[in-house]
Design an enzyme around this catalytic site. Structure first.
Site, PDB file in Angstrom:
ATOM      1  N   HIS A  67       0.843  -1.209   0.000  1.00  0.00           N
ATOM      2  CA  HIS A  67       0.000   0.000   0.000  1.00  0.00           C
ATOM      3  C   HIS A  67       0.879   1.260   0.000  1.00  0.00           C
ATOM      4  O   HIS A  67       0.690   2.156  -0.827  1.00  0.00           O
ATOM      5  CB  HIS A  67      -0.916  -0.012   1.225  1.00  0.00           C
ATOM      6  N   GLU A  68       1.821   1.307   0.914  1.00  0.00           N
ATOM      7  CA  GLU A  68       2.650   2.509   1.029  1.00  0.00           C
ATOM      8  C   GLU A  68       3.576   2.671  -0.181  1.00  0.00           C
ATOM      9  O   GLU A  68       3.787   3.786  -0.665  1.00  0.00           O
ATOM     10  CB  GLU A  68       3.458   2.480   2.335  1.00  0.00           C
ATOM     11  N   HIS A 103       1.785   4.326  -2.885  1.00  0.00           N
ATOM     12  CA  HIS A 103       1.756   5.794  -2.780  1.00  0.00           C
ATOM     13  C   HIS A 103       3.024   6.404  -3.376  1.00  0.00           C
ATOM     14  O   HIS A 103       2.973   7.455  -4.007  1.00  0.00           O
ATOM     15  CB  HIS A 103       1.645   6.221  -1.310  1.00  0.00           C
ATOM     16  N   HIS A 150      -5.571   6.934  -2.673  1.00  0.00           N
ATOM     17  CA  HIS A 150      -6.488   5.952  -2.069  1.00  0.00           C
ATOM     18  C   HIS A 150      -7.599   5.599  -3.045  1.00  0.00           C
ATOM     19  O   HIS A 150      -8.067   6.449  -3.798  1.00  0.00           O
ATOM     20  CB  HIS A 150      -7.077   6.516  -0.764  1.00  0.00           C
ATOM     21  N   CYS A 171      -6.636  -3.064  -7.576  1.00  0.00           N
ATOM     22  CA  CYS A 171      -7.777  -3.250  -8.460  1.00  0.00           C
ATOM     23  C   CYS A 171      -7.299  -2.973  -9.893  1.00  0.00           C
ATOM     24  O   CYS A 171      -6.182  -2.494 -10.112  1.00  0.00           O
ATOM     25  CB  CYS A 171      -8.930  -2.310  -8.078  1.00  0.00           C
ATOM     26  N   CYS A 186      -6.114   0.701 -10.434  1.00  0.00           N
ATOM     27  CA  CYS A 186      -4.850   1.035  -9.769  1.00  0.00           C
ATOM     28  C   CYS A 186      -3.686   0.287 -10.430  1.00  0.00           C
ATOM     29  O   CYS A 186      -2.569   0.798 -10.500  1.00  0.00           O
ATOM     30  CB  CYS A 186      -4.928   0.702  -8.277  1.00  0.00           C
TER      31      CYS A 186
END
Lengths: 181, 321
Positions: A134-135, A138, A144, A169, A172
């Site tokens: 996740h990070e 970014h 998000h 997804c 993303c």
């Protein structure tokens, strides 16, 4: 662990203070498989007292990221720092992790990912890897995502973390491919 | 030996005394329990006295505005029905419960005035003083993205709430979202007892530093009590928004009509979630995109993020433009 021979850019996994090297290698393996970059495990910061906030008894993650990005070695594409300290940013109660959006450094804290003593080690590792991906997302300029199952979905609680998948997804995924290319 | 009716009544009374606070019913506009269950937990005073066999209360124990009570009084006047007072008078003196105990506004106490409430000093004291000083019993509280939404409360889109008290008064206050967003007010500008509140119109104000904000009233009604504790120390509202932090007690004879215009629990939960999303968008517009995961917003968001514009915040969330 160092599979960064040659001149390819690599992702640096950087355990902070006494964080387990062994666990860092496991996290590095998973992140390396996911993003397809070589991984190097190397501690960059011996201590993070400079980011400690005594009023909150927590560490200000944004300050740690600034320090980390100034220490990036040559050919280092991204830095993923791992700590067992409790992190925060001023408007939130705590964070599992923070990243520099479209920047180089991100950090994940295991402090609140392992609150249940009966939880299996694999479950905790799964959470840490989810937060790491996740990070790092970014740092590749991903924001998000509203999709609850996407790994870029913003999680307020561990239930949310466990509910989301360990993948981006389709939207993303496309954005990530664009950013990596 | 007790008859079955007496057993039922005794059980119902016991149910109602589980809490010693005033007003510990969860009143909802839509009946969720069956009438039989309601007879157990909310028996009408006519049933509790034994004057009628079955009747649950559906008017928040506010006999003064109850159509059933008015119809029954008419039947009593016509000589076709025994009154609930006469029914109680048939009991042994120590079993003659005060009507406020029967309607669960008071712990068990015996009536000393032979049910002549109009000359009872306790009745006057309860209505004028006690009922307003007692906080609402604790309800189950749900949490939506870090913000509390209690069950049994009705919400207005200007981030205020209303809850029905036993006896038919409506308590109102600011919700957890507004209080966490705006932080502790330096002062609350609250109107006096007797002032009329009008739904969707500014009802009171709050001051934070040099900023002022009008708050829309969630209901129509006349203020019968002001929470002096909150007036003197606005922080009480922040620390216990749905309990000690209530702001006014309001009287309105049409409670059902008044609360129908507000959001019930399910609607409030969905709406709060949307409001958090809007707030997060606003925060990102000021502080830049959030690249974090985990955690919930800390109280006093306005104070923690100086870039937020007070007028924009209050216009958007308190709807006070």
């Amino acid at each position: 662990m160092d599979n960064t021979k040659g001149k390819l850019p690599f992702i640096l996994v950087s355990p902070i203070e006494k964080f387990s090297i062994e666990l860092s290698v496991k996290i590095g393996d998973a992140v390396g498989d996911f993003f397809g970059y070589p991984i190097k495990v190397l501690p960059l910061l011996q201590e993070i007292d400079f980011a400690f906030n005594s009023d909150r008894d927590q560490y200000h993650s944004t300050l740690i990221l600034e320090k980390l990005s100034s220490l990036a070695p040559e050919r280092c594409l991204k830095i993923l720092a791992i700590t067992d300290k409790d992190l925060f940013i001023p408007i939130l109660t705590h964070v599992y992790g923070e990243a520099q959006l479209n920047g180089i450094a991100c950090i994940v804290s295991t402090n609140r990912l392992n609150t249940d003593l009966q939880l299996s080690k694999n479950k905790v590792l799964e959470r840490i890897i989810k937060e790491s991906i996740h990070e790092l997302g970014h740092t590749f300029n991903l924001r998000h995502c509203k999709d609850h199952s996407c790994i870029m979905h913003y999680c307020r609680s561990l239930e949310d973390v466990d509910l989301k998948s360990n993948n981006y997804c389709r939207y993303c995924e496309v954005l990530l491919s664009d950013a990596m290319n | 030996m007790r008859t079955q009716r007496e057993e039922t009544t005794a059980q119902a009374v016991e149910n109602r005394y589980n809490s010693t606070t005033l007003g510990n019913q969860v009143w909802k506009l839509k009946q969720e329990k069956s009438d039989k269950e309601d007879q157990q937990v909310k028996p009408c005073i006519w049933m509790a006295s034994g004057a009628v066999a079955k009747k649950s209360c559906n008017n928040f124990f506010d006999c003064t505005s109850c159509k059933y009570d008015a119809a029954m009084e008419q039947k009593v006047a016509d000589g076709k029905q025994i009154s609930w007072q006469d029914s109680m008078r048939r009991r042994e003196s120590m079993e003659r419960l005060c009507r406020h105990s029967m309607t669960m506004r008071m712990v068990p106490r015996v009536c000393a005035y032979n049910y002549n409430c109009s000359s009872c000093d306790f009745d006057q004291y309860l209505e004028d003083v006690l009922s307003h000083r007692t906080k609402h019993a604790a309800f189950a509280i749900d949490n939506v993205k870090g913000f509390n939404v209690p069950q049994g409360y009705y919400f207005h889109s200007g981030h205020t709430w209303a809850v029905i008290e036993n006896g038919g008064h409506i308590k109102v206050g600011l919700d957890d979202f507004a209080l966490k967003l705006l932080g502790k007010a330096d002062a609350l500008d609250m109107p006096m007892i007797g002032v009329e509140l009008n739904r969707n119109m500014p009802g009171w104000g709050l001051k934070r530093r040099d900023n002022l904000a009008d708050v829309l009233s969630p209901v129509d009604g006349v203020i019968v009590q002001v929470n002096e504790k909150a007036r003197r120390n606005p922080g009480v509202a922040n620390s216990d928004p749905y309990g000690d932090g209530w702001l006014f007690s309001v009287h309105n004879s049409d409670i059902k009509g008044t609360l129908k215009a507000l959001m019930d629990h399910d609607e409030s939960m969905a709406w709060t979630g949307e409001e958090v999303n809007r707030l997060e968008e606003m925060i990102e517009s000021v502080a830049g995109p959030m690249a974090t995961d985990g955690g919930i917003l800390l109280p006093d968001i306005y104070g923690n993020l100086p870039g937020l514009d007070w007028k924009q915040l209050t216009r958007l969330f308190l709807k006070n433009s």
